[in-house]
Design an enzyme around this catalytic site. Sequence first.
Site, mmCIF file in Angstrom:
data_model
loop_
_atom_site.group_PDB
_atom_site.id
_atom_site.type_symbol
_atom_site.label_atom_id
_atom_site.label_comp_id
_atom_site.label_asym_id
_atom_site.label_seq_id
_atom_site.Cartn_x
_atom_site.Cartn_y
_atom_site.Cartn_z
ATOM 1 N N LYS A 132 0.093 4.273 -0.243
ATOM 2 C CA LYS A 132 -0.563 5.461 0.357
ATOM 3 C C LYS A 132 -0.335 6.682 -0.547
ATOM 4 O O LYS A 132 -0.227 6.527 -1.768
ATOM 5 C CB LYS A 132 -0.072 5.683 1.786
ATOM 6 C CG LYS A 132 -0.183 4.402 2.623
ATOM 7 C CD LYS A 132 -0.005 4.606 4.091
ATOM 8 C CE LYS A 132 -0.096 3.258 4.796
ATOM 9 N NZ LYS A 132 -0.093 3.354 6.236
ATOM 10 N N ASN A 144 0.868 -1.176 0.000
ATOM 11 C CA ASN A 144 0.000 0.000 0.000
ATOM 12 C C ASN A 144 0.909 1.231 0.000
ATOM 13 O O ASN A 144 1.498 1.558 1.023
ATOM 14 C CB ASN A 144 -0.884 -0.053 1.259
ATOM 15 C CG ASN A 144 -1.703 1.211 1.439
ATOM 16 O OD1 ASN A 144 -1.817 2.035 0.537
ATOM 17 N ND2 ASN A 144 -2.286 1.347 2.624
ATOM 18 N N SER A 203 3.615 -2.193 10.424
ATOM 19 C CA SER A 203 5.055 -2.230 10.700
ATOM 20 C C SER A 203 5.707 -3.567 10.348
ATOM 21 O O SER A 203 6.656 -4.001 11.012
ATOM 22 C CB SER A 203 5.330 -1.855 12.165
ATOM 23 O OG SER A 203 4.889 -0.521 12.412
ATOM 24 N N GLU A 240 -5.227 -5.182 10.458
ATOM 25 C CA GLU A 240 -4.202 -4.176 10.706
ATOM 26 C C GLU A 240 -4.499 -3.467 12.022
ATOM 27 O O GLU A 240 -5.318 -2.532 12.053
ATOM 28 C CB GLU A 240 -4.202 -3.143 9.576
ATOM 29 C CG GLU A 240 -3.921 -3.736 8.218
ATOM 30 C CD GLU A 240 -3.373 -2.686 7.255
ATOM 31 O OE1 GLU A 240 -2.238 -2.856 6.810
ATOM 32 O OE2 GLU A 240 -4.069 -1.690 6.999
ATOM 33 N N GLY A 255 2.451 2.122 10.828
ATOM 34 C CA GLY A 255 3.380 3.244 10.697
ATOM 35 C C GLY A 255 4.066 3.632 11.990
ATOM 36 O O GLY A 255 4.700 4.682 12.068
ATOM 37 N N GLU A 301 -6.858 4.485 7.875
ATOM 38 C CA GLU A 301 -6.719 5.916 7.565
ATOM 39 C C GLU A 301 -7.992 6.445 6.903
ATOM 40 O O GLU A 301 -8.410 7.577 7.157
ATOM 41 C CB GLU A 301 -5.473 6.144 6.693
ATOM 42 C CG GLU A 301 -4.204 5.968 7.520
ATOM 43 C CD GLU A 301 -2.998 5.437 6.761
ATOM 44 O OE1 GLU A 301 -2.960 5.523 5.524
ATOM 45 O OE2 GLU A 301 -2.079 4.901 7.430
ATOM 46 N N HIS A 327 -9.374 0.791 4.981
ATOM 47 C CA HIS A 327 -8.099 1.057 5.651
ATOM 48 C C HIS A 327 -8.355 1.987 6.836
ATOM 49 O O HIS A 327 -9.207 2.884 6.752
ATOM 50 C CB HIS A 327 -7.102 1.685 4.670
ATOM 51 C CG HIS A 327 -5.721 1.737 5.249
ATOM 52 N ND1 HIS A 327 -5.339 2.711 6.132
ATOM 53 C CD2 HIS A 327 -4.667 0.904 5.118
ATOM 54 C CE1 HIS A 327 -4.083 2.473 6.508
ATOM 55 N NE2 HIS A 327 -3.657 1.383 5.912
HETATM 56 P P1 PGA Z 1 2.941 0.195 7.685
HETATM 57 O O1 PGA Z 1 1.467 0.408 7.074
HETATM 58 O O2 PGA Z 1 3.475 -1.072 7.085
HETATM 59 O O3 PGA Z 1 3.699 1.411 7.261
HETATM 60 O O4 PGA Z 1 2.770 0.087 9.163
HETATM 61 C C1 PGA Z 1 0.608 -0.673 6.833
HETATM 62 C C2 PGA Z 1 -0.677 -0.174 6.228
HETATM 63 O O5 PGA Z 1 -1.136 0.916 6.584
HETATM 64 O O6 PGA Z 1 -1.272 -0.856 5.366
#
Ligand code: PGA
Length: 249
Positions: free
Chosen positions: A11, A9, A212, A166, A172, A96, A94
């Site tokens: 983003k 992803n 992460s 997730e 993140g 976000e 997601h």
């Molecule tokens: P990350 O994000 O691997 O940077 O923690 C995962 C995601 O948001 O899909």
Amino acid sequence: MRKKIVAGNWKMNTLLKEGMELARAVEKLENEKTSDALVIIAPPYTHLSKVKDMIENVRLSAQNCASEDSGAYTGEVSPAMLVSAGVEYVILGHSERRALFGEDNALLNKKVKLALSEGLKPIFCCGEVLEERESGKHFDIVKEQIEVGLEGLSAADMSQIVIAYEPVWAIGTGVVASPDQAQEMHHEIRGFLASMFDDKVAEDMSILYGGSCKPSNAAELFANPDVDGGLIGGAALKAEDFLGIVNAY
Ligand code: PGA
């Protein structure tokens, strides 16, 4: 047999040229991979049709889609438009999108159904925030996300879906869920699916872990029987790291 999948992803990262270079590098390393996992990338909307022309084995996903077919929805991109650009998957739900854009379970259910009706395969995300885990509500929260988000789907629909667990506190942050925490939740999710649908839907569902995930921790996460791959954010922005995760299988 359920599929092993590693999805990246991106983003809101990379300008078009950088995105094309990244896609080219991922495609090249995919051809040399040592694992049989399916590799998916989810670039920003602006990159999709160009990236499509540069990849062959790597599969293409969008990061979102509209909940309506067409019409006066300025700024939105419909599932049919994505399909017309050669997109196969779409990330929906997601954290976000849920937290920053107010997408709730009912809206996500509408998006999932519309995406499926156009032949797009949803990568449906779920996961709890830290307070929910600390107060012991994490199973209930994820159950509700799945029950409402995937409400009204058939077993045939479910065969087109991938689930990504997730935990929001791991996205993140550099704080990864322990292999036991991931396995525990993935096993629960499979149980929810068995009671909502049937054992076959549950057994056949690819459930990815996200948050992460890196080349250094992927192998121990993927070693769990209910973890079928990963949804990768930060580490998907470097082809070597991303394929390092793929090759951790
Ligand atoms: P990350 O994000 O691997 O940077 O923690 C995962 C995601 O948001 O899909």
